[in-house]
Design a protein around this motif. Structure first.
Motif, PDB file in Angstrom:
ATOM      1  N   UNK A  23      -9.222   8.096   6.531  1.00  0.00           N
ATOM      2  CA  UNK A  23      -7.795   8.240   6.278  1.00  0.00           C
ATOM      3  C   UNK A  23      -7.463   9.313   5.267  1.00  0.00           C
ATOM      4  N   UNK A  71      -9.025  -0.614  15.843  1.00  0.00           N
ATOM      5  CA  UNK A  71      -8.383  -1.818  15.301  1.00  0.00           C
ATOM      6  C   UNK A  71      -8.961  -3.074  15.945  1.00  0.00           C
ATOM      7  N   UNK A 125       7.611   0.092  -1.808  1.00  0.00           N
ATOM      8  CA  UNK A 125       6.386   0.612  -1.195  1.00  0.00           C
ATOM      9  C   UNK A 125       5.762   1.576  -2.167  1.00  0.00           C
ATOM     10  N   UNK A 127       1.766   2.836  -2.645  1.00  0.00           N
ATOM     11  CA  UNK A 127       0.877   3.762  -1.949  1.00  0.00           C
ATOM     12  C   UNK A 127       0.763   3.459  -0.456  1.00  0.00           C
ATOM     13  N   UNK A 128       1.479   2.465   0.004  1.00  0.00           N
ATOM     14  CA  UNK A 128       1.465   2.194   1.423  1.00  0.00           C
ATOM     15  C   UNK A 128       0.136   1.682   1.937  1.00  0.00           C
ATOM     16  N   UNK A 129      -0.469   0.762   1.226  1.00  0.00           N
ATOM     17  CA  UNK A 129      -1.768   0.253   1.639  1.00  0.00           C
ATOM     18  C   UNK A 129      -1.605  -0.810   2.714  1.00  0.00           C
ATOM     19  N   UNK A 130      -2.607  -0.890   3.551  1.00  0.00           N
ATOM     20  CA  UNK A 130      -2.602  -1.864   4.637  1.00  0.00           C
ATOM     21  C   UNK A 130      -3.940  -2.579   4.656  1.00  0.00           C
ATOM     22  N   UNK A 133      -7.383  -0.951   3.900  1.00  0.00           N
ATOM     23  CA  UNK A 133      -7.306   0.105   2.889  1.00  0.00           C
ATOM     24  C   UNK A 133      -8.338  -0.133   1.799  1.00  0.00           C
TER      25      UNK A 133
ATOM     26  N   UNK B  78      -5.180   3.376  10.169  1.00  0.00           N
ATOM     27  CA  UNK B  78      -3.829   3.054   9.700  1.00  0.00           C
ATOM     28  C   UNK B  78      -3.379   4.016   8.601  1.00  0.00           C
ATOM     29  N   UNK B  79      -4.323   4.367   7.733  1.00  0.00           N
ATOM     30  CA  UNK B  79      -4.008   5.297   6.642  1.00  0.00           C
ATOM     31  C   UNK B  79      -3.663   6.676   7.188  1.00  0.00           C
ATOM     32  N   UNK B  83       0.740   4.204   8.406  1.00  0.00           N
ATOM     33  CA  UNK B  83       1.340   2.922   8.761  1.00  0.00           C
ATOM     34  C   UNK B  83       1.862   2.162   7.556  1.00  0.00           C
ATOM     35  N   UNK B  84       1.122   2.222   6.452  1.00  0.00           N
ATOM     36  CA  UNK B  84       1.529   1.446   5.297  1.00  0.00           C
ATOM     37  C   UNK B  84       2.809   1.967   4.655  1.00  0.00           C
ATOM     38  N   UNK B  85       3.035   3.249   4.768  1.00  0.00           N
ATOM     39  CA  UNK B  85       4.193   3.855   4.120  1.00  0.00           C
ATOM     40  C   UNK B  85       5.421   3.871   5.005  1.00  0.00           C
ATOM     41  N   UNK B  88       5.094  -0.217   8.436  1.00  0.00           N
ATOM     42  CA  UNK B  88       5.152  -1.580   7.930  1.00  0.00           C
ATOM     43  C   UNK B  88       6.479  -1.908   7.254  1.00  0.00           C
TER      44      UNK B  88
END
Lengths: 251, 251
Positions: A23, A71, A125, A127-130, A133, B78-79, B83-85, B88
């Motif tokens: 990423x 995924x 939000x 750092x937008x981690x999922x 991550x 995802x990164x 997606x996280x930023x 989501x």
DNA sequence: GCACAATTGTTCGTATAGCGAACGTTTTCG
DNA sequence: CGAAAACGTTCGCTATACGAACAATTGTGC
């Protein structure tokens, strides 16, 4: 040294290539993958084309990126662990009660790996981690808890990147070790602005190898004030999670 | 037939082994993996031990299970897709407004693959699906939308498993094709109890290769009533998502 | 715009890493 | 309890994977 005949070096190289797509860059070329993995460009080329053939990568011009099929590998792990039926609803309920997102993490070598999270509409939000991550081990509250649980935290502190993220980031190994000891002693970690400026992170142990955490914008409150508010909620959540899930699967 | 020298058959076998861990069974033994992949037990043994050495599997007695490290592969995808930023928070906001969880999915060969979801505290947990979960293509609203987007839906309908999940599950290829055509014509899919008894699923297209869906318990309402309530919200969400994300990464 | 250097991608001769038959060990079943 | 079935492991052999060398592309300086 004779090769270990129980291990397939080709497959190990392939996994290293797959793991390169972390990423940090959206797309990677063959030469960059070769640099990151240390393998020959011809070798990398065959492995990358195999990932494309199997549906895990897409080629765009001379670069490659991950496709959603990766995924499914995560889905298999989450399904086998019953995350969708037990962990997620529990995290969602506690996050709603707390009013903040809650994250479940484990240590993966020298980094924090997010395993589950309950996001909340309207939460800032950062750092937008999922899920999936990776966060730094030394400068996050989750990382502090995971270090406190480790057998050799001093060794991990010596080897983990000490690159500061903010002006507040601790970099002295002795100071980091003291912070880990404090985390162990009081049963929670409190990190104020060491990873994200203006953000307070609080985390508690979940069993012996996982951590549960939340982060809040500092605002004008005190970090300790946040901790006294959030810790009990995280600890309650951790206790409920520990009853309903097979924590051994998280190591 | 001469081997394609651009492809590593060992790595392809290894990926097949890794892909075996799809959550259907929590733990797998070497012989079972050999059966599922069609590869020799000795080959499977080497590949599995390599996955253990690389931290992706754990051995417990004579069986193996996935470790959290596989989540990092998903995290990289995802990164890279942000997606996280972007995705989501948008899903979270729309799910809160709608009062139901929203799920983003793509087609992965003959199955639906969940790519993102906004869970909601208090929502009924049905099958406990998470990011990375695979759903059937033929009997879910998400699947109907993805079929409507496909170039050759008739071919997919012929090849996808038609195993019914409930008494309401369509199994006749002609009926399934008609349902897909209806989905395409009216711009959304409505599936009433074909996958989960008592559950209505609604889904709309997101771009040309993804779908956005929500499901609700039927209760005493009409399926069409739910659709007229939920569709506009999903379509609004889809329009916003389409503006903010690189949909090409989802193919 | 061109020539050269640097970088990246690809080919194919060679040998080593991986394959799987055969054997060893464990589990199941009567 | 012993035999059959199932599962795990070893090691001789060779086919698959490696990477040096070459080809193609891109970048840079003039």
């Amino acid at each position: 040294m004779p090769q270990n005949r129980d291990i397939s070096t080709t497959f190990a190289k392939g996994l290293a290539v797959l793991g390169c797509f972390d990423g940090r860059a959206a797309d990677l070329g063959l030469a960059e993958i070769a640099r990151r993995t240390g393998h020959d460009r011809a070798t990398v080329r065959r492995l990358v084309l195999t990932l494309c053939a199997e549906g895990y990568l897409r080629q765009t011009g001379r670069t490659f990126c991950l496709r959603p099929k990766v995924l499914a590998l995560a889905g298999g792990m989450l399904q086998a662990g019953g995350f969708g039926r037990t962990v997620q609803p529990l995290l969602d309920r506690h996050a709603r009660q707390l009013g903040h997102p809650i994250t479940l993490a484990v240590r993966d070598d020298l980094r924090v790996l997010l395993v589950a999270q309950s996001t909340i509409a309207g939460a800032p939000v950062s750092f937008g981690f999922t899920l999936g991550s990776a966060l730094p081990l030394l400068h996050t509250s989750l990382g502090r808890v995971l270090l406190a649980q480790a057998h050799t935290p001093a060794d991990l502190i010596a080897r983990a990147p000490r690159t500061p993220h903010t002006d507040q980031s601790l970099t002295d190994p002795a100071a980091l070790a003291a912070a880990v000891t404090l985390t162990r002693d009081r049963g929670y970690a409190l990190v104020d602005g060491e990873f994200e400026p203006g953000t307070v992170g609080i985390a508690v142990p979940l069993g012996r190898v996982a951590a549960l955490g939340a982060s809040v914008p500092r605002g004008t409150g005190s970090a300790e004030g946040f901790a006294s508010l959030i810790c009990p909620a995280l600890q309650t959540c951790a206790a409920e999670l520990a009853q309903g899930m097979d924590l051994a699967r998280l190591t």
